[in-house]
Design an enzyme around this catalytic site. Structure first.
Site, short mmCIF file in Angstrom:
data_model
loop_
_atom_site.label_atom_id
_atom_site.label_comp_id
_atom_site.label_asym_id
_atom_site.label_seq_id
_atom_site.Cartn_x
_atom_site.Cartn_y
_atom_site.Cartn_z
CD GLN A 14 35.87 41.63 30.53
OE1 GLN A 14 36.64 42.27 29.83
NE2 GLN A 14 35.26 40.53 30.09
N GLY A 15 32.63 43.19 33.35
CA GLY A 15 31.52 42.26 33.57
C GLY A 15 30.97 42.25 34.99
CD GLN A 39 40.57 42.33 30.99
OE1 GLN A 39 40.73 43.18 30.11
NE2 GLN A 39 39.40 41.79 31.22
CG ASN A 90 33.48 37.78 39.50
OD1 ASN A 90 32.30 37.44 39.33
ND2 ASN A 90 34.19 38.41 38.56
CE1 TYR A 156 31.59 28.94 33.51
CE2 TYR A 156 29.32 28.17 33.44
CZ TYR A 156 30.25 29.14 33.77
OH TYR A 156 29.82 30.30 34.38
CE LYS A 160 31.65 29.19 37.20
NZ LYS A 160 32.34 30.23 37.99
N PRO A 186 24.52 33.02 38.99
CG PRO A 186 26.06 34.64 38.33
CD PRO A 186 25.97 33.30 38.99
CB ILE A 188 21.44 34.12 30.48
CG1 ILE A 188 21.34 32.59 30.45
CG2 ILE A 188 21.96 34.67 29.15
CD1 ILE A 188 20.39 32.04 29.48
CB THR A 191 29.47 39.47 30.75
OG1 THR A 191 29.51 38.03 30.70
CG2 THR A 191 28.68 39.92 31.96
N1 LIG Z 1 28.04 35.79 32.19
C1 LIG Z 1 27.23 34.86 32.67
O1 LIG Z 1 26.15 34.62 32.11
C2 LIG Z 1 27.58 34.07 33.90
C3 LIG Z 1 26.64 33.17 34.39
C4 LIG Z 1 26.93 32.42 35.53
C5 LIG Z 1 28.15 32.57 36.16
N2 LIG Z 1 29.06 33.46 35.67
C6 LIG Z 1 30.34 33.55 36.38
O2 LIG Z 1 30.57 34.88 36.80
C7 LIG Z 1 31.97 35.15 36.83
C8 LIG Z 1 32.26 36.41 36.03
O3 LIG Z 1 31.83 36.21 34.70
P1 LIG Z 1 31.62 37.40 33.63
O4 LIG Z 1 30.42 37.06 32.86
O5 LIG Z 1 31.74 38.73 34.28
O6 LIG Z 1 32.89 37.11 32.69
P2 LIG Z 1 33.84 38.09 31.86
O7 LIG Z 1 34.53 37.21 30.88
O8 LIG Z 1 33.08 39.28 31.35
O9 LIG Z 1 34.87 38.60 32.97
C9 LIG Z 1 35.73 37.71 33.61
C10 LIG Z 1 36.90 38.48 34.22
O10 LIG Z 1 37.75 37.53 34.85
C11 LIG Z 1 39.08 37.79 34.45
N3 LIG Z 1 39.89 36.57 34.48
C12 LIG Z 1 39.83 35.51 33.65
N4 LIG Z 1 40.78 34.62 33.97
C13 LIG Z 1 41.45 35.12 35.04
C14 LIG Z 1 42.56 34.68 35.80
N5 LIG Z 1 43.18 33.53 35.53
N6 LIG Z 1 43.00 35.47 36.81
C15 LIG Z 1 42.39 36.65 37.09
N7 LIG Z 1 41.34 37.12 36.39
C16 LIG Z 1 40.88 36.37 35.37
C17 LIG Z 1 38.97 38.35 33.04
O11 LIG Z 1 40.14 39.09 32.67
C18 LIG Z 1 37.72 39.22 33.15
O12 LIG Z 1 38.03 40.53 33.61
C19 LIG Z 1 32.65 33.89 36.26
O13 LIG Z 1 33.11 33.07 37.33
C20 LIG Z 1 31.53 33.19 35.51
O14 LIG Z 1 31.73 31.81 35.42
C21 LIG Z 1 28.80 34.21 34.55
#
Ligand SMILES: NC(=O)c1ccc[n+]([C@@H]2O[C@H](COP(=O)([O-])OP(=O)(O)OC[C@H]3O[C@@H](n4cnc5c(N)ncnc54)[C@H](O)[C@@H]3O)[C@@H](O)[C@H]2O)c1
Length: 260
Positions: A14-15, A39, A90, A156, A160, A186, A188, A191
């Site tokens: 996802q995401g 998932q 990711n 968090y 990072k 990224p 905001i 997701t």
């Molecule tokens: N959403 C934001 O605003 C944002 C901003 C900066 C960075 N990020 C980073 O981007 C990445 C993806 O974030 P997102 O927003 O798509 O999050 P999300 O929660 O929508 O998706 C995260 C995915 O990672 C999987 N996951 C979680 N723990 C796991 C594990 N132990 N093993 C395998 N898979 C696992 C989840 O099942 C999910 O499918 C993350 O590292 C997050 O920190 C996100």
């Protein structure tokens, strides 16, 4: 052996991970879609979307906080898809808590998922690249919280910042093998992660649901929330030959929030 390049994307059910997997498929990669076993249904949906683009894809069940799962996922991708060229570390989680309330268990958990996973991904990918004689690319998820500490996102932010440090180190150590190591940061992105952050912030500061997200989005120069596809564009660049001379970098893709 196939001549098509192969990428493994973790947290791709996802995401942002899903958008990266689809973008890399559009770029011509066959893709291993890795995520937690619960998932699987969503991840198989992503596999089907990639196959509809005319590329090969597999689902790999992996908990990235476990070294053996990451090593097995890399092997499964290489064995099933016939090559191994790019890993995208990711998968990650957020925690929203004032620093004085973070428990030891929470700290261990977020470091295992956000930091240990990146080290395991680098180790597993570098070993596979060496075995196959591939000058591969390693790409990991950082964040604006890797560049600046954000209140109530202390643990968090720490994870990072760690990803940024590991990226700089691995870039230098693996350069002799012709491997590049970069990260995307990224801002905001709309997701599930931000649904959680907004919900927790509301509990902490009493603002109505959606208000914290709106206020953060209002601070973005380009004036809109980020999409997973915005992030995927940067990963596409890092995974391409166009980025062959780029290593050790953390690239902000935040619509104009931080300027460094
Ligand atoms: N959403 C934001 O605003 C944002 C901003 C900066 C960075 N990020 C980073 O981007 C990445 C993806 O974030 P997102 O927003 O798509 O999050 P999300 O929660 O929508 O998706 C995260 C995915 O990672 C999987 N996951 C979680 N723990 C796991 C594990 N132990 N093993 C395998 N898979 C696992 C989840 O099942 C999910 O499918 C993350 O590292 C997050 O920190 C996100």
């Amino acid at each position: 052996m196939s001549s098509t390049k192969v990428a493994l994307v973790t947290g791709a059910g996802q995401g942002i991970g899903r958008a990266i997997a689809l973008q890399l498929a559009n770029d011509g990669f066959d893709v291993a879609v890795a995520d937690l076993s619960f998932q699987e249904e969503k991840a198989l949906g992503v596999v089907a979307e990639i196959e509809a683009l005319g590329r090969k894809a597999i689902f790999v069940s992996a908990d990235v906080s476990k070294r053996e799962d990451v090593v097995a996922a890399v092997s499964a991708a290489a064995d099933t898809l016939g090559s191994f060229d790019v890993i995208v570390n990711n998968a990650g989680i957020a925690q929203v808590k004032p620093i004085s309330e973070i428990t030891e268990e929470e700290l261990n958990k977020i470091f295992q998922i956000n930091v240990n996973s990146v080290v395991f991904g680098i180790q597993a990918a570098a070993a596979k690249f060496a075995e196959l004689g591939v000058k591969g690319k390693i790409i990991s998820a950082a964040s604006i919280a890797a560049i600046q500490g954000f209140p109530i996102l202390g643990a968090y932010s720490a994870t990072k910042f760690a990803v940024r440090g590991i990226t700089q180190v691995a870039a230098q150590e693996l350069a002799p093998q012709g491997i590049t190591v970069n990260a995307y940061a990224p801002g905001i992105v709309g997701t599930g992660m931000w649904d959680l952050i907004d919900e927790r912030l509301s509990e902490i500061n009493g603002k109505p649901r959606g208000q914290n997200l709106k206020e953060n989005v209002d601070s973005i120069s380009l004036g809109r929330i980020e999409t997973p596809e915005d992030v995927a564009g940067v990963v596409s660049f890092f995974a391409s030959e166009k980025a062959d001379y780029v290593t050790g970098q953390v690239l902000l893709v935040d619509g104009g929030m931080l300027y460094n």
